[in-house]
Motif scaffolding. Structure first.
Motif, PDB file in Angstrom:
ATOM      1  N   PRO A   1      37.846 -26.848   1.242  1.00  0.00           N
ATOM      2  CA  PRO A   1      37.511 -27.081   2.648  1.00  0.00           C
ATOM      3  C   PRO A   1      37.480 -28.568   2.985  1.00  0.00           C
ATOM      4  CG  PRO A   1      36.020 -25.466   1.692  1.00  0.00           C
ATOM      5  CD  PRO A   1      36.876 -25.969   0.575  1.00  0.00           C
ATOM      6  N   GLY A   2      37.990 -28.897   4.170  1.00  0.00           N
ATOM      7  CA  GLY A   2      37.928 -30.275   4.648  1.00  0.00           C
ATOM      8  C   GLY A   2      39.159 -31.091   4.328  1.00  0.00           C
ATOM      9  N   GLN A   3      40.057 -30.565   3.520  1.00  0.00           N
ATOM     10  CA  GLN A   3      41.245 -31.346   3.167  1.00  0.00           C
ATOM     11  C   GLN A   3      42.362 -31.123   4.188  1.00  0.00           C
ATOM     12  OE1 GLN A   3      41.548 -30.174  -1.108  1.00  0.00           O
ATOM     13  NE2 GLN A   3      41.387 -32.374  -1.430  1.00  0.00           N
ATOM     14  N   PHE A   4      43.369 -31.972   4.112  1.00  0.00           N
ATOM     15  CA  PHE A   4      44.454 -31.872   5.083  1.00  0.00           C
ATOM     16  C   PHE A   4      45.810 -32.002   4.393  1.00  0.00           C
ATOM     17  CE2 PHE A   4      43.443 -36.348   4.698  1.00  0.00           C
ATOM     18  CZ  PHE A   4      44.654 -36.996   4.799  1.00  0.00           C
ATOM     19  N   VAL A   5      46.855 -31.717   5.131  1.00  0.00           N
ATOM     20  CA  VAL A   5      48.209 -31.897   4.607  1.00  0.00           C
ATOM     21  C   VAL A   5      48.967 -32.837   5.546  1.00  0.00           C
ATOM     22  CG1 VAL A   5      48.406 -29.646   3.493  1.00  0.00           C
ATOM     23  CG2 VAL A   5      49.075 -29.894   5.889  1.00  0.00           C
ATOM     24  N   ILE A   6      50.075 -33.354   5.057  1.00  0.00           N
ATOM     25  CA  ILE A   6      50.986 -34.079   5.951  1.00  0.00           C
ATOM     26  C   ILE A   6      52.294 -33.310   5.952  1.00  0.00           C
ATOM     27  CG2 ILE A   6      52.396 -36.160   6.128  1.00  0.00           C
ATOM     28  CD1 ILE A   6      49.975 -37.773   5.983  1.00  0.00           C
ATOM     29  N   VAL A   7      52.759 -33.024   7.153  1.00  0.00           N
ATOM     30  CA  VAL A   7      53.916 -32.157   7.321  1.00  0.00           C
ATOM     31  C   VAL A   7      55.067 -32.954   7.922  1.00  0.00           C
ATOM     32  CG1 VAL A   7      54.754 -30.262   8.765  1.00  0.00           C
ATOM     33  CG2 VAL A   7      52.609 -30.012   7.511  1.00  0.00           C
TER      34      VAL A   7
ATOM     35  N   LEU B   1      59.789 -25.842   6.312  1.00  0.00           N
ATOM     36  CA  LEU B   1      59.460 -27.206   6.693  1.00  0.00           C
ATOM     37  C   LEU B   1      60.234 -28.127   5.753  1.00  0.00           C
ATOM     38  CD1 LEU B   1      55.581 -26.842   6.965  1.00  0.00           C
ATOM     39  CD2 LEU B   1      57.171 -27.078   8.866  1.00  0.00           C
ATOM     40  N   TYR B   2      60.526 -29.322   6.208  1.00  0.00           N
ATOM     41  CA  TYR B   2      61.238 -30.269   5.350  1.00  0.00           C
ATOM     42  C   TYR B   2      60.304 -30.756   4.240  1.00  0.00           C
ATOM     43  CZ  TYR B   2      63.505 -34.641   3.967  1.00  0.00           C
ATOM     44  OH  TYR B   2      64.064 -35.676   3.263  1.00  0.00           O
ATOM     45  N   GLY B   3      59.043 -30.920   4.600  1.00  0.00           N
ATOM     46  CA  GLY B   3      58.103 -31.373   3.575  1.00  0.00           C
ATOM     47  C   GLY B   3      56.669 -31.075   3.950  1.00  0.00           C
ATOM     48  N   MET B   4      55.856 -30.843   2.946  1.00  0.00           N
ATOM     49  CA  MET B   4      54.416 -30.689   3.169  1.00  0.00           C
ATOM     50  C   MET B   4      53.722 -31.189   1.912  1.00  0.00           C
ATOM     51  SD  MET B   4      52.130 -27.384   4.252  1.00  0.00           S
ATOM     52  CE  MET B   4      51.987 -26.478   2.722  1.00  0.00           C
ATOM     53  N   VAL B   5      52.904 -32.205   2.065  1.00  0.00           N
ATOM     54  CA  VAL B   5      52.232 -32.767   0.904  1.00  0.00           C
ATOM     55  C   VAL B   5      50.727 -32.688   1.090  1.00  0.00           C
ATOM     56  CG1 VAL B   5      52.593 -35.098   1.832  1.00  0.00           C
ATOM     57  CG2 VAL B   5      52.046 -34.819  -0.569  1.00  0.00           C
ATOM     58  N   GLY B   6      50.042 -32.414   0.001  1.00  0.00           N
ATOM     59  CA  GLY B   6      48.598 -32.294   0.049  1.00  0.00           C
ATOM     60  C   GLY B   6      48.120 -31.555  -1.165  1.00  0.00           C
ATOM     61  N   PRO B   7      46.920 -31.082  -1.225  1.00  0.00           N
ATOM     62  CA  PRO B   7      45.878 -31.299  -0.214  1.00  0.00           C
ATOM     63  C   PRO B   7      45.369 -32.726  -0.305  1.00  0.00           C
ATOM     64  CG  PRO B   7      44.988 -30.156  -2.116  1.00  0.00           C
ATOM     65  CD  PRO B   7      46.441 -30.325  -2.384  1.00  0.00           C
ATOM     66  N   MET B   8      45.212 -33.364   0.840  1.00  0.00           N
ATOM     67  CA  MET B   8      44.815 -34.762   0.849  1.00  0.00           C
ATOM     68  C   MET B   8      43.376 -34.936   1.294  1.00  0.00           C
ATOM     69  SD  MET B   8      48.286 -36.132   2.464  1.00  0.00           S
ATOM     70  CE  MET B   8      49.399 -37.062   1.446  1.00  0.00           C
ATOM     71  N   GLY B   9      42.819 -36.073   0.958  1.00  0.00           N
ATOM     72  CA  GLY B   9      41.458 -36.400   1.369  1.00  0.00           C
ATOM     73  C   GLY B   9      40.428 -35.836   0.414  1.00  0.00           C
ATOM     74  N   ILE B  10      39.225 -36.355   0.548  1.00  0.00           N
ATOM     75  CA  ILE B  10      38.122 -35.889  -0.291  1.00  0.00           C
ATOM     76  C   ILE B  10      37.615 -34.577   0.313  1.00  0.00           C
ATOM     77  CG2 ILE B  10      35.796 -36.450  -1.113  1.00  0.00           C
ATOM     78  CD1 ILE B  10      36.573 -39.407  -0.877  1.00  0.00           C
ATOM     79  N   PRO B  11      37.503 -33.522  -0.498  1.00  0.00           N
ATOM     80  CA  PRO B  11      37.004 -32.252   0.057  1.00  0.00           C
ATOM     81  C   PRO B  11      35.618 -32.440   0.666  1.00  0.00           C
ATOM     82  CG  PRO B  11      37.794 -31.974  -2.203  1.00  0.00           C
ATOM     83  CD  PRO B  11      37.801 -33.443  -1.922  1.00  0.00           C
TER      84      PRO B  11
ATOM     85  N   CYS C   1      59.319 -34.452  -5.315  1.00  0.00           N
ATOM     86  CA  CYS C   1      58.716 -35.188  -4.212  1.00  0.00           C
ATOM     87  C   CYS C   1      57.608 -34.355  -3.573  1.00  0.00           C
ATOM     88  CB  CYS C   1      59.784 -35.559  -3.194  1.00  0.00           C
ATOM     89  SG  CYS C   1      60.923 -36.770  -3.861  1.00  0.00           S
ATOM     90  N   ASN C   2      56.991 -34.889  -2.533  1.00  0.00           N
ATOM     91  CA  ASN C   2      55.918 -34.180  -1.813  1.00  0.00           C
ATOM     92  C   ASN C   2      54.816 -33.720  -2.756  1.00  0.00           C
ATOM     93  OD1 ASN C   2      56.786 -34.013   1.051  1.00  0.00           O
ATOM     94  ND2 ASN C   2      58.565 -33.014   0.138  1.00  0.00           N
ATOM     95  N   THR C   3      54.575 -34.481  -3.797  1.00  0.00           N
ATOM     96  CA  THR C   3      53.580 -34.076  -4.779  1.00  0.00           C
ATOM     97  C   THR C   3      52.565 -35.192  -4.975  1.00  0.00           C
ATOM     98  OG1 THR C   3      55.322 -32.844  -5.894  1.00  0.00           O
ATOM     99  CG2 THR C   3      53.284 -33.181  -7.118  1.00  0.00           C
ATOM    100  N   LEU C   4      51.363 -34.961  -4.509  1.00  0.00           N
ATOM    101  CA  LEU C   4      50.313 -35.961  -4.636  1.00  0.00           C
ATOM    102  C   LEU C   4      49.487 -35.635  -5.872  1.00  0.00           C
ATOM    103  CD1 LEU C   4      48.836 -38.422  -3.447  1.00  0.00           C
ATOM    104  CD2 LEU C   4      47.454 -36.844  -2.106  1.00  0.00           C
ATOM    105  N   VAL C   5      49.819 -36.304  -6.976  1.00  0.00           N
ATOM    106  CA  VAL C   5      49.089 -36.045  -8.221  1.00  0.00           C
ATOM    107  C   VAL C   5      47.670 -36.577  -8.062  1.00  0.00           C
ATOM    108  CG1 VAL C   5      48.990 -36.513 -10.688  1.00  0.00           C
ATOM    109  CG2 VAL C   5      51.184 -36.126  -9.586  1.00  0.00           C
TER     110      VAL C   5
END
Lengths: 320, 499
Positions: A34-40, A87-97, B215-219
């Motif tokens: 919970p609380g994390q985000f992605v970049i799309v 989607l072309y790209g989706m990276v995450g989960p980002m941020g501190i939970p 790519c698109n991989t945040l280790v």
């Protein structure tokens, strides 16, 4: 290791502006909290947009995003993201939970685009054994979604609409007043929504000194702490929302600064949006069937052109 | 046998490299320096004395056999030159362009004692570019082993490490958080210094070696370093995530709209192609009058990108003097030629507000140089009462970066007091099997230093895994004689063969 090609496996339209996408990414579904985000990124020419994770399903291996079509990219996604597309790209989960604390009684506040991302937090608190009061704000009853999902995991639900067409009539802050009046032992308030709404929430709890966490959503490029575009003032410190947040103490966040920084690219973004909608209108003149093929109903199209006059997306969010 | 060359017998003048005219190039993103022609390269190769003590080799962080490859150029055996280069450096086109040669190989060149040093960087670039043009790839005979190696970060450190580990026969996967591999080479260094095609060509070479890029991989967030070792089956991991957490000045007005880090400005322009907005969706802030704070290579990139984006006036503000500027001399020179206005010995005091939250200018103070500080450079001291304002609508901070916090937040890796990953002289971290190198260990440095670190880490990883190859001397009995509590001699078992 399972790699993802970011396929969209489900879509649901809550209203003319709000839609849900479920993206297949088993590894991320396992890692997300919970609380994390992605970049799309929608396509190769696209921009990187941060979106808070609204839900994740480890069994299905999917990440759920709830998106409001307010700018060029989110509107283009509304048109193009169908089940089976990618989607072309989706990276995450980002941020501190978000830290799901041991608070005994918690108020989870979600307004506008914040309703979806507050859900995993409410569920998290419930699973941790807290008494959870959810306060959800929408403009009117047509925009309401996930009421049942929240009812299933919350002890109390206060629904607010600006026109009173569903739940109580009033702003989110009125909902908070009701909650505070009914319970004197609230340990924590968690609020997600437009900055104006989160600011109002923080102000509403300041006097009672109730710990209030907010999830900020500034402009980002990489989301990995590299560009500094997402810096926010928290107390006397400068923090990067992407790696130091996105959750901060609402009583310390400088919301005026946040809102000002969010408006940085408003002018150019509007231009890009106008250019894009112009090209869409041309498509419509050339061959309306093209849009029908994309599955857009007549009603949808009409609503979209109205939307072009939408001012700042955050202005007409509840609580503002 | 040719007559022995002397300092008097070689061409006295360094062979110039053709460049785009400053006025023209300040308006396009094409490469500034056009590179050597065959004749240029042949002539310049004449200038190498082939001196016996070869100071240039020790001046090179990766120890390229510089006289060796120059000799091959001289013999017009360009393929041979490429073979020698790629023995030690798999990315000659990149290094020839971005290494600070004047502080490295060329700085210690014997010819340089009395004349201008041999243009080693330009020759290296010539060979690398020829190889790309001709489609040469040196794929060594690779004997696969059973080891799986993970590389975190696809920048120069990660690429160099990946290349060496793949050559040693490991199954190598490189993880990148962005949607394209290349790290700082892609997002940071602009096209007119290092064209994207060159980077892609070098990355494709790595792919031909069998290196996989994800790519698109945040280790750290998608999976942790510990998970890579414990659950994902990696026998060793290299962390080369760079140090890109930009520093802000912490002066009044820092958060005004129109103040941004060089990282943000360059990433928008280079990787996200904001310069082609609205054909690409990422907006690019473009100022009429731009002030760039700092005088490193990143600052030079920011000034020159600003010019190309159409800014009318570009200032570079630096608190020390030109002598102390950390940028390559050539970059400062290029920026100056293109019309960047330098304000040496000038330090920003505040960013000025237009009343609506936007930048309207900057207040600066004049500095003078005092006693040397810890870095050995003379410390700049403000001159009392010398404050002045000037107009600007975009302020770009290029004043260095800090450690990225994600690794520290998500792993048990021990950090040093500045937040960088702690690594010993073999680049081993506090977690067994995990190695680190590049900016995330040393703090912001150069591309070639990062590549050197990637290669040193590869050597240690091979030792750790017990892979012995020709380039690896027997490591053992180094004082302690143990590695993670196990006798090193015991771990250096014979090379594992896969049936």
């Amino acid at each position: 290791m399972e790699t993802s090609n970011f396929e969209i496996v489900a879509r649901e339209d809550f209203s003319d502006v709000t839609y849900l996408l479920e993206v297949r990414h088993p590894l991320m579904a396992k890692a997300a909290k919970p609380g994390q985000f992605v970049i799309v990124m929608l396509n190769e020419h696209g921009e990187r947009i941060p979106l808070t994770i609204a839900d994740f399903d480890q069994k299905k291996g999917t990440i759920t995003l709830v998106i409001q079509a307010v700018g060029k990219t989110t509107k283009q996604m509304q048109q193009e993201c169908r089940v089976g597309t990618r989607l072309y790209g989706m990276v995450g989960p980002m941020g501190i939970p978000s830290p799901v604390s041991h608070a005994k009684k918690v108020v989870c506040v979600g307004g506008g685009l914040g309703v979806a991302p507050i859900f995993p937090q409410a569920r998290g608190f419930k699973e941790a054994g807290a008494y959870v009061i959810a306060i959800l704000g929408f403009r009117n009853k047509d925009l309401v979604f996930w009421e049942d999902k929240f009812r299933a995991c919350c002890d109390e639900l206060i629904l607010c609409t600006n026109d009173g067409s569903a739940g109580m009539k009033g702003m989110i802050t009125d909902g908070i007043k009701v909650a505070l009046a009914g319970h004197s032992d609230i340990d924590e308030v968690v609020a997600i929504g437009p900055p104006v709404m989160m600011k109002a929430c923080a102000d509403a709890t300041r006097a009672a000194k109730i710990k209030t966490m907010v999830s900020v959503n500034p402009i980002m490029v990489d989301g990995t702490g590299m560009c500094g575009g997402c810096r926010v003032k928290v107390g006397d410190q400068v923090k990067f929302a992407c790696v130091d947040g996105p959750d901060f103490d609402g009583h310390l966040v400088d919301f005026d600064d946040l809102m000002l920084r969010l408006s940085r690219y408003t002018k150019v973004e509007k231009e890009a949006h106008e250019r894009w909608s112009e090209s869409c209108r041309m498509t419509k003149q050339v061959g309306p069937s093209a849009l029908d093929a994309l599955g857009l109903s007549k009603k949808g199209r009409a609503a979209q052109s109205e939307l072009l006059e939408l001012p700042d997306p955050f202005e007409d969010a509840p609580g503002g | 046998m040719a007559k022995k060359k002397t300092i008097r017998s070689i061409p006295q003048e360094r062979t110039p490299m053709r460049e785009q005219d400053p006025q023209t190039r300040a308006k396009n993103f094409e490469e500034v320096a056009c590179g050597y022609s065959l004749e240029d390269a042949a002539r310049e190769s004449e200038r190498c004395l082939m001196c016996p003590d070869e100071p240039c080799i020790s001046g090179c962080p990766v120890g390229i056999d510089i006289p060796g490859f120059i000799q091959k150029i001289n013999e017009k055996n360009f393929r041979g030159a490429y073979d020698i280069l790629t023995d030690t450096n798999l990315l000659p086109s990149i290094c020839g362009r971005v290494c600070p040669q004047e502080n490295q190989c060329e700085g210690v060149c014997t010819v340089g004692d009395s004349l201008e040093a041999v243009a080693i960087g330009r020759l290296e670039r010539f060979v690398g570019d020829t190889a790309i043009k001709e489609g040469w790839v040196n794929i060594p005979y690779i004997e696969p082993n059973r080891f799986k190696v993970g590389i975190v970060g696809s920048g120069p450190a990660g690429m160099a490490c990946a290349a060496d580990m793949a050559k040693a026969g490991c199954d190598v996967t490189v993880y990148e958080a962005f949607h394209q591999p290349g790290g700082v080479l892609k997002y940071g260094i602009p096209d007119f210094r290092l064209p994207n095609e060159v980077i892609d060509a070098e990355i494709n070479n790595l792919k031909k070696f069998g290196v996989k890029f994800e790519c698109n991989t945040l280790v750290g967030r998608l999976f942790t370093i510990e998970q890579m070792i414990d659950e994902m089956g990696f026998n060793a991991v290299f962390v080369g995530v760079g140090a890109g957490y930009p520093t802000m000045l912490n002066i009044p007005g820092d958060s005004l709209n129109g103040v941004l880090s060089a990282n943000e400005m360059l990433t928008r322009c280079n990787l996200m192609r904001g310069r082609d907005f609205p054909n690409f969706d990422t907006p690019q802030p473009i100022g009429k009058r731009v002030a760039v704070v700092g005088a490193g290579n990143t600052a030079m990139d920011a000034t020159r990108v600003s010019l190309r984006l159409g800014s009318e006036k570009v200032y570079c503000v630096y608190r020390r003097s030109r002598t102390e500027a950390p940028a390559r001399a050539e970059e400062v020179h290029h920026a100056e030629q293109e019309g960047v206005e330098f304000h040496w010995l000038t330090a920003p005091v505040a960013v000025l507000d237009d009343g609506k939250g936007n930048v309207r200018g900057m207040r600066c103070v004049r500095m003078e140089l005092g006693e040397p500080d810890d870095s050995g450079r003379r410390r700049p001291v403000p001159v009392a009462g010398s404050e002045f304002d000037f107009e600007a609508d975009l302020i770009i901070y290029a004043i260095g970066t800090n450690a990225n916090p994600i690794m520290g937040q998500t792993s048990k890796l021990k950090l040093n007091k500045w937040g960088y990953i702690g690594a010993d002289d073999k680049l081993a971290t506090s977690v067994a099997g995990v190695f680190a190198g590049g900016d995330i260990v040393t703090g912001a440095a150069t591309v070639i230093e990062a590549m050197g670190a990637g290669r040193r880490a590869a050597r240690s990883m091979k030792a750790y895994l017990g892979i012995r190859d020709a380039g690896l001397p027997y490591i053992g009995g180094d004082g302690a004689g143990t590695l993670f509590g196990i006798d090193t001699r015991e771990r250096n078992f014979a090379r594992v063969r896969v049936a």
